[in-house]
Design a protein around this motif. Sequence first.
Motif, PDB file in Angstrom:
ATOM      1  N   LYS A  98     115.983   7.872  33.521  1.00  0.00           N
ATOM      2  CA  LYS A  98     116.701   7.327  34.669  1.00  0.00           C
ATOM      3  C   LYS A  98     117.211   5.921  34.392  1.00  0.00           C
ATOM      4  O   LYS A  98     118.295   5.560  34.829  1.00  0.00           O
ATOM      5  CB  LYS A  98     115.851   7.377  35.928  1.00  0.00           C
ATOM      6  CG  LYS A  98     114.766   6.344  36.008  1.00  0.00           C
ATOM      7  CD  LYS A  98     114.034   6.402  37.324  1.00  0.00           C
ATOM      8  CE  LYS A  98     112.996   5.289  37.309  1.00  0.00           C
ATOM      9  NZ  LYS A  98     112.294   5.166  38.532  1.00  0.00           N
ATOM     10  N   ASP A  99     116.471   5.109  33.639  1.00  0.00           N
ATOM     11  CA  ASP A  99     116.926   3.760  33.315  1.00  0.00           C
ATOM     12  C   ASP A  99     118.168   3.799  32.430  1.00  0.00           C
ATOM     13  O   ASP A  99     119.087   3.002  32.603  1.00  0.00           O
ATOM     14  CB  ASP A  99     115.823   2.957  32.626  1.00  0.00           C
ATOM     15  CG  ASP A  99     114.661   2.648  33.563  1.00  0.00           C
ATOM     16  OD1 ASP A  99     114.866   2.680  34.794  1.00  0.00           O
ATOM     17  OD2 ASP A  99     113.552   2.370  33.058  1.00  0.00           O
ATOM     18  N   SER A 135     121.097   4.836  34.607  1.00  0.00           N
ATOM     19  CA  SER A 135     121.475   3.721  35.463  1.00  0.00           C
ATOM     20  C   SER A 135     122.237   2.666  34.656  1.00  0.00           C
ATOM     21  O   SER A 135     123.246   2.129  35.115  1.00  0.00           O
ATOM     22  CB  SER A 135     120.222   3.109  36.092  1.00  0.00           C
ATOM     23  OG  SER A 135     120.550   1.973  36.839  1.00  0.00           O
ATOM     24  N   GLU A 169     126.052   1.269  35.167  1.00  0.00           N
ATOM     25  CA  GLU A 169     126.320  -0.160  35.321  1.00  0.00           C
ATOM     26  C   GLU A 169     127.274  -0.654  34.235  1.00  0.00           C
ATOM     27  O   GLU A 169     128.136  -1.497  34.498  1.00  0.00           O
ATOM     28  CB  GLU A 169     125.011  -0.948  35.293  1.00  0.00           C
ATOM     29  CG  GLU A 169     124.173  -0.741  36.548  1.00  0.00           C
ATOM     30  CD  GLU A 169     122.791  -1.358  36.445  1.00  0.00           C
ATOM     31  OE1 GLU A 169     122.517  -2.084  35.464  1.00  0.00           O
ATOM     32  OE2 GLU A 169     121.981  -1.124  37.352  1.00  0.00           O
TER      33      GLU A 169
END
Length: 177
Positions: free
Chosen positions: A42-43, A46, A50
Amino acid sequence: MVAIAVGIGAGAAAVTRMSAQDDLTAAEAETSTLLQQQLQFKDVRSTEKESALLGSAQQVGGSTEIDWASTLGAVRGALPSDVSIAGVAIDSATALQAYGQSDDPLQRRRVATLTIDAKSATLPSVPDWLTAVQGVKGFVDATTNTVTRDDTGIYTVNMTIHLDEKAYDARYAAKKG
């Protein structure tokens, strides 16, 4: 006979339902495993989002960026060696606001104005200066506003140079291909 057929049908339906239930339980377990594996990343996901957003913001924000150091260097290089630039005023478009255009229909479209004060100990040849700055990237036109001489004999020329979109440095433009 009908009772036997109904019993066989009910039995087959029960077996099919149990098989389908087993398949559903296996599929739910696999889905749960895949969701847990996705949570590990998930990081990364994300960060990817971004990064894409940042890249888009840079493209928009930098779309009207002009490399003023190079532009001023080109102006300085176009002027005679005994001339010094004493003042600079810059007005240009921004990513959020277009540059105001001239009301004169014969004026070309522009995105920035550079106004300089150039000093010279000798009487300047202003037409030569105006011709020399035509090599500046994005040059549209140049005009002389004033030529003055102070008490010490130093001449100051106030000159306006207009630039078009070719002056943009396109540093953050989207890569083609």
